[in-house]
Scaffold this active site. Structure first.
Site, PDB file in Angstrom:
ATOM      1  N   CYS A 212      -5.481  -2.673   2.791  1.00 52.33           N
ATOM      2  CA  CYS A 212      -5.255  -2.624   4.084  1.00 52.33           C
ATOM      3  C   CYS A 212      -6.612  -3.066   4.934  1.00 52.33           C
ATOM      4  O   CYS A 212      -6.757  -4.324   4.933  1.00 52.33           O
ATOM      5  CB  CYS A 212      -4.751  -1.074   4.541  1.00 52.33           C
ATOM      6  SG  CYS A 212      -4.418  -0.754   6.336  1.00 52.33           S
TER       7      CYS A 212
ATOM      8  N   GLU B 249       0.956  -0.973  -0.057  1.00 54.19           N
ATOM      9  CA  GLU B 249      -0.078  -0.058  -0.119  1.00 54.19           C
ATOM     10  C   GLU B 249       0.943   1.185   0.029  1.00 54.19           C
ATOM     11  O   GLU B 249       1.716   1.348   0.609  1.00 54.19           O
ATOM     12  CB  GLU B 249      -0.974  -0.111   1.178  1.00 54.19           C
ATOM     13  CG  GLU B 249      -1.850   1.250   1.273  1.00 54.19           C
ATOM     14  CD  GLU B 249      -2.444   1.172   2.978  1.00 54.19           C
ATOM     15  OE1 GLU B 249      -3.362   2.256   2.938  1.00 54.19           O
ATOM     16  OE2 GLU B 249      -1.976   0.498   3.479  1.00 54.19           O
TER      17      GLU B 249
ATOM     18  N   LYS C 292      -9.446   2.363  -2.796  1.00 56.26           N
ATOM     19  CA  LYS C 292     -10.082   1.877  -1.462  1.00 56.26           C
ATOM     20  C   LYS C 292     -11.422   2.169  -1.213  1.00 56.26           C
ATOM     21  O   LYS C 292     -11.851   3.388  -1.743  1.00 56.26           O
ATOM     22  CB  LYS C 292      -9.138   1.986  -0.456  1.00 56.26           C
ATOM     23  CG  LYS C 292      -9.433   1.529   0.708  1.00 56.26           C
ATOM     24  CD  LYS C 292      -8.544   1.988   1.807  1.00 56.26           C
ATOM     25  CE  LYS C 292      -8.413   1.254   3.248  1.00 56.26           C
ATOM     26  NZ  LYS C 292      -7.467   1.860   4.198  1.00 56.26           N
TER      27      LYS C 292
END
Length: 533
Positions: A407, A287, A356
Site C-alpha cells: 500500500c 493487500e 510492511k
C-alpha cells in the site's frame, strides 16, 4: 495584439494581484492553490499551473512582512490540499459512528497542518526576496527552490507524507516524466514550478514574455530528451512468467464482516481459478486479501486447513502471492501484529513472507498514543501494527526477485528498493484502496506507482482490491490495467527491467541536492552582482 501589448496586459493583471489586500489576498491564494490541484491526477490540467504559480508569486510580491508571507503560503496550501486530499475522509465513513470526530481533522485539519510547511517556506522566501532585492528570474528561481524544499520537508518530517507532489501531474506525459530517472520526482517538481512561475518574472519595469518562452524551451528540451530515452525501448518480457492479477472489488464495509469473510475468500479462489489458470505461473492477490491471520512458519498446524484452501490455486512451479495479517509473539510475550505479504506454493508451503515497514499514522498505528484519549484506535486496526525491518528482496519460485511494497510504502521516493546486494528485477505493490471508494485517491495512488517504476528503472506490478490494478514497465508505460471499481482478472507478462540502471536509482536525491544548490548559488551571485559586491 502584439507581443508587447500582451506583455503589458499581463503586467496590468499582475498589478491587480500584487495590490490585493486582506481577506481578498488570502482568498485569491486559496483559489490559486485549488487550481494547482487540478494539474494532478485524475484531472491532469497542467496548463493551470501557468496561472496558479504566477499568482502566488505576485501575491507574495505585494507582501511587506513575514506574517503576510506566511498567511499567503498557508492559504495557498490549504486551498491546494483540501480538494487534493478530500478522499481521506472517505475512509472514516466505513465506520462513521466511531470516527465522526476525526472528520474535521481529515477534511481541514490535515490540509492546515501540511499548509504550515508552505507557510514557513513562503515566510523565509519573502524575507530573502526583500533582504536581497530579488526580482525577475532570481525571484522565480527562489520561489521554485522554496516549493521543492517544502515538498521535501513534507515528504520526510513526521514520518513523511509525499503525496500529490506537483511533479505527479506529468504522469500522462511520458517524455517529460523520464527526467525522474535522473532527478527523481522532487527534481521534476522543481523544474515544473520554475517553468510555471517564469511568466511572473517577465512583469517588471519592462514587461516581457522572454522568461515564459525560456521556460517553455526548457520544457521542450526535457521532453525531447525523454522521447529520445524512450525511443526503441520496447522491452521484452521475462520468459516463462505469466501473472494473474486478481481484483475482487470487495467493498470495505464487507471485507471484515464475520459472516462475509469466508465468502470473500471463496470469491477470490473462484476468480483465480477461472479459465486460463493452467497458463498462469503466478497468482497475485491484493493487500489483506486473506481475511484471516497467516503465519510465516510452515510448522503452524493451526493454519493447515487455510493454507490447503489457498494453495489449491497456486500454479505448479509458481506461487500464490497474497496479502494477509500476521500474528506473532513479541519479546515480552504479548501478541504483535503485522500487515504482511505471503507467497504459497502448491505443496502448501509458505516460501516467502514480508512485513510492511512504513505504517500509516492513525490508520495502522496511533503516534503519541500516551497523549490520546484512552480506548482510541487506529482507523484500519483494532490494535497497533508493528513495523517490519524495511525493503528487501522477495525470492519466489519461477520469477526474478521482487521488491515488495504494501500500500502506502510505494509513495516514498528512493525508499522502495533494498540498496545492498543485487537489485530486484521488479516492484510488487499490494494495496487496498477500497477505503476511498470512487474518489481521486486511488487515481493519485496509481500515478505515484508509475513514477516509482521510472525512477528505479524496473517494472511495477500492482494488485488492488477495488482498483486500480495493473502492470507498468520501466519507462512508465501501462502494459495493462483493471479500472477502479471493476471486478476481474488481468493475465499479463512481466516486462524486463531497463538495460541501464537510472541515475536516480544509484544516487537518489544527491542529484536533486546539486540542482538545488546550483540554482541557489545562481540567485546569490545575481544578488551580489546587482549590489555591486
Amino acid at each position: 495584439m502584439t507581443a508587447t501589448g500582451a506583455a503589458f496586459r499581463l503586467a496590468t493583471l499582475a498589478g491587480w494581484f500584487i495590490n490585493a489586500r486582506g481577506g481578498k489576498r488570502l482568498g485569491l491564494a486559496a483559489l490559486a492553490g485549488a487550481l494547482a490541484t487540478l494539474s494532478l491526477p485524475p484531472a491532469h490540467a497542467l496548463p493551470l499551473l501557468w496561472f496558479a504559480f504566477p499568482v502566488l508569486a505576485w501575491l507574495l510580491r505585494g507582501s511587506d512582512r513575514w506574517r503576510s508571507d506566511f498567511a499567503i503560503g498557508l492559504a495557498f496550501a490549504v486551498g491546494h490540499h483540501v480538494p487534493g486530499l478530500y478522499w481521506i475522509s472517505a475512509a472514516l465513513f466505513t465506520d462513521i459512528g466511531r470516527f465522526w470526530f476525526m472528520l474535521p481533522f481529515a477534511l481541514v485539519g490535515l490540509p492546515a497542518l501540511l499548509g504550515l510547511f508552505l507557510g514557513v517556506g513562503t515566510a523565509v522566501y519573502g524575507w530573502a526576496r526583500r533582504r536581497f532585492g530579488l526580482s525577475g528570474w532570481a525571484e522565480a528561481v527562489a520561489l521554485a527552490l522554496t516549493w521543492v524544499a517544502v515538498e521535501y520537508a513534507r515528504g520526510h518530517l513526521l514520518t513523511g507524507f509525499p503525496w500529490n507532489l506537483i511533479g505527479y501531474g506529468w504522469t500522462p506525459v511520458l517524455p517529460v516524466l523520464q527526467i525522474t530517472s535522473v532527478t527523481g520526482i522532487y527534481g521534476l517538481s522543481l523544474l515544473t514550478v520554475l517553468i510555471a512561475v517564469l511568466p511572473a518574472a517577465g512583469v517588471g519595469a519592462r514587461p516581457s514574455w522572454r522568461p515564459a518562452l525560456a521556460g517553455l524551451a526548457v520544457l521542450a528540451l526535457v521532453a525531447g530528451w525523454g522521447g529520445w530515452r524512450m525511443a526503441g525501448q520496447g522491452l521484452d518480457d521475462v520468459p516463462g512468467v505469466t501473472l494473474r492479477i486478481v481484483q475482487p472489488n470487495i467493498p470495505q464495509a464487507l471485507k471484515w464482516k464475520e459472516d462475509a469473510k469466508l465468502d470473500n475468500l471463496r470469491r477470490l479462489i473462484t476468480m483465480s481459478g477461472a479459465e486460463g489458470w493452467d497458463r498462469v505461473t503466478h497468482v497475485v492477490w491484493p493487500e489483506t486479501a486473506v481475511p484471516y491471520f497467516l503465519s510465516s512458519s510452515n510448522d503452524d498446524t493451526d493454519q493447515l486447513p487455510l493454507t490447503r484452501m489457498l494453495t489449491q490455486i497456486a500454479p505448479p512451479g509458481g506461487a500464490l502471492i497474497t496479502g494477509a495479517n500476521r500474528l506473532a509473539t513479541g519479546p515480552d510475550g504479548n501478541y504483535v501484529y503485522f500487515n504482511s505479504l505471503f507467497a504459497l506454493t502448491q505443496g502448501g508451503q509458505v516460501v516467502a513472507s514480508f512485513d510492511k515497514f512504513h505504517l500509516v499514522p492513525f490508520g495502522e498505528y496511533l503516534p503519541l498514543r500516551s497523549l490520546l484519549p484512552k480506548g482510541m484506535k487506529a482507523v484500519a486496526a483494532g490494535a497497533d501494527f508493528s513495523a517490519g525491518p524495511g525493503p528487501r528482496p522477495l525470492l519466489l519460485p519461477g520469477v526474478p526477485a521482487a521488491s515488495p511494497l504494501i500500500c502506502y510504502e510505494v509513495i516514498f521516493p528512493g525508499a522502495v528498493m533494498p540498496r545492498d546486494g543485487e537489485r530486484p528485477h521488479w516492484l510488487l505493490n499490494l494495496t487496498n484502496d477500497a477505503w476511498y471508494g470512487q474518489t481521486a485517491g486511488p487515481h493519485q495512488h496509481f500515478a505515484i506507482t508509475i513514477v516509482r517504476a521510472v525512477e528505479e528503472g524496473v517494472p511495477l506490478v500492482r494488485a488492488a482490491n477495488t482498483g486500480i490494478s495493473g502492470v507498468v514497465d520501466a519507462y512508465g508505460r501501462v502494459r495493462g490495467a483493471l479500472p477502479l471499481g471493476d471486478s476481474g482478472n488481468l493475465d499479463i507478462s512481466l516486462p524486463q527491467r531497463a538495460v541501464f540502471v537510472p541515475l536516480y536509482a544509484d544516487y537518489g536525491d544527491m542529484i536533486l541536492g546539486l540542482m538545488w544548490l546550483s540554482l541557489l548559488l545562481a540567485v546569490v551571485w545575481n544578488s551580489w552582482r546587482r549590489q555591486g559586491l
